[in-house]
Design a protein around this motif. Sequence first.
Motif, PDB file in Angstrom:
ATOM      1  N   PRO A 151      49.941  62.771  34.470  1.00  0.00           N
ATOM      2  CA  PRO A 151      49.896  62.992  33.017  1.00  0.00           C
ATOM      3  C   PRO A 151      48.453  63.100  32.523  1.00  0.00           C
ATOM      4  N   LEU A 152      48.242  63.980  31.538  1.00  0.00           N
ATOM      5  CA  LEU A 152      46.896  64.247  31.036  1.00  0.00           C
ATOM      6  C   LEU A 152      46.199  62.964  30.585  1.00  0.00           C
ATOM      7  N   ALA A 153      46.907  62.086  29.883  1.00  0.00           N
ATOM      8  CA  ALA A 153      46.295  60.843  29.400  1.00  0.00           C
ATOM      9  C   ALA A 153      45.801  59.993  30.576  1.00  0.00           C
ATOM     10  N   ASP A 154      46.588  59.910  31.641  1.00  0.00           N
ATOM     11  CA  ASP A 154      46.187  59.123  32.812  1.00  0.00           C
ATOM     12  C   ASP A 154      44.997  59.768  33.521  1.00  0.00           C
ATOM     13  N   ALA A 155      45.028  61.104  33.626  1.00  0.00           N
ATOM     14  CA  ALA A 155      43.919  61.814  34.269  1.00  0.00           C
ATOM     15  C   ALA A 155      42.638  61.620  33.467  1.00  0.00           C
ATOM     16  N   ALA A 156      42.742  61.687  32.137  1.00  0.00           N
ATOM     17  CA  ALA A 156      41.560  61.495  31.280  1.00  0.00           C
ATOM     18  C   ALA A 156      40.970  60.111  31.509  1.00  0.00           C
ATOM     19  N   ARG A 157      41.829  59.084  31.553  1.00  0.00           N
ATOM     20  CA  ARG A 157      41.346  57.723  31.796  1.00  0.00           C
ATOM     21  C   ARG A 157      40.690  57.615  33.177  1.00  0.00           C
ATOM     22  N   ALA A 158      41.315  58.245  34.177  1.00  0.00           N
ATOM     23  CA  ALA A 158      40.769  58.169  35.540  1.00  0.00           C
ATOM     24  C   ALA A 158      39.398  58.823  35.624  1.00  0.00           C
ATOM     25  N   LEU A 159      39.178  59.851  34.804  1.00  0.00           N
ATOM     26  CA  LEU A 159      37.898  60.566  34.839  1.00  0.00           C
ATOM     27  C   LEU A 159      36.902  60.041  33.803  1.00  0.00           C
TER      28      LEU A 159
END
Length: 194
Positions: A151-159
């Motif tokens: 999910p985009l929100a999770d990817a944003a947090r990971a990056l």
Amino acid sequence: MDAEQTDAQLWAAVVRGDGIAFAAMFDRHGDRVWRHVWRIMQHRQDTEDVVSATFAEAWRKRARVRIVDDSILPWLLVTATNCSRNASRGRRRLDRLIAHIPRGGDAPDAADVVGDRQAADDAKVAVSRALRALPPADASLIALVMLEEVPLADAARALGMGYGAAKTRIHRARGRMRVQLEAAGVAPALEEVP
């Protein structure tokens, strides 16, 4: 091994586990066994399989092999005949089994399958090139969201970026990738990410 040794003398060494003596026995009788099996099987691969099985049995049962008139050949020929019968029975069972397998639809043309694989390989190469052309953060975002379905929100947090920034970056990166992929003749679905 001495060529003057009799089968009985060589076989005594085989019984003791001498592989060189066994190879000498194969060299001495392998062609005769092959011709005998060929007359029964009439198929090259089956003949080779049966000859191999015959000599495997000879090695396995080396202590119980019966030598007749100072020759192992009669034992080998009888064993080859039995192995041929076993192979023929196995072939008939396999043929009966195959005959009972329900037939599916027509198989795809091999050329189509190869063409599809080549197209898929070309698409993978084009996607890889397009990803490498992106800035590293955008490539990581595309890889996480579009290829790994994070999910985009999770990817944003990971990056380490905010959701809004990630949404803007992925939109722009998708546009750049689309242009490169279309130029390469590949147009995968770059669907909108929420």
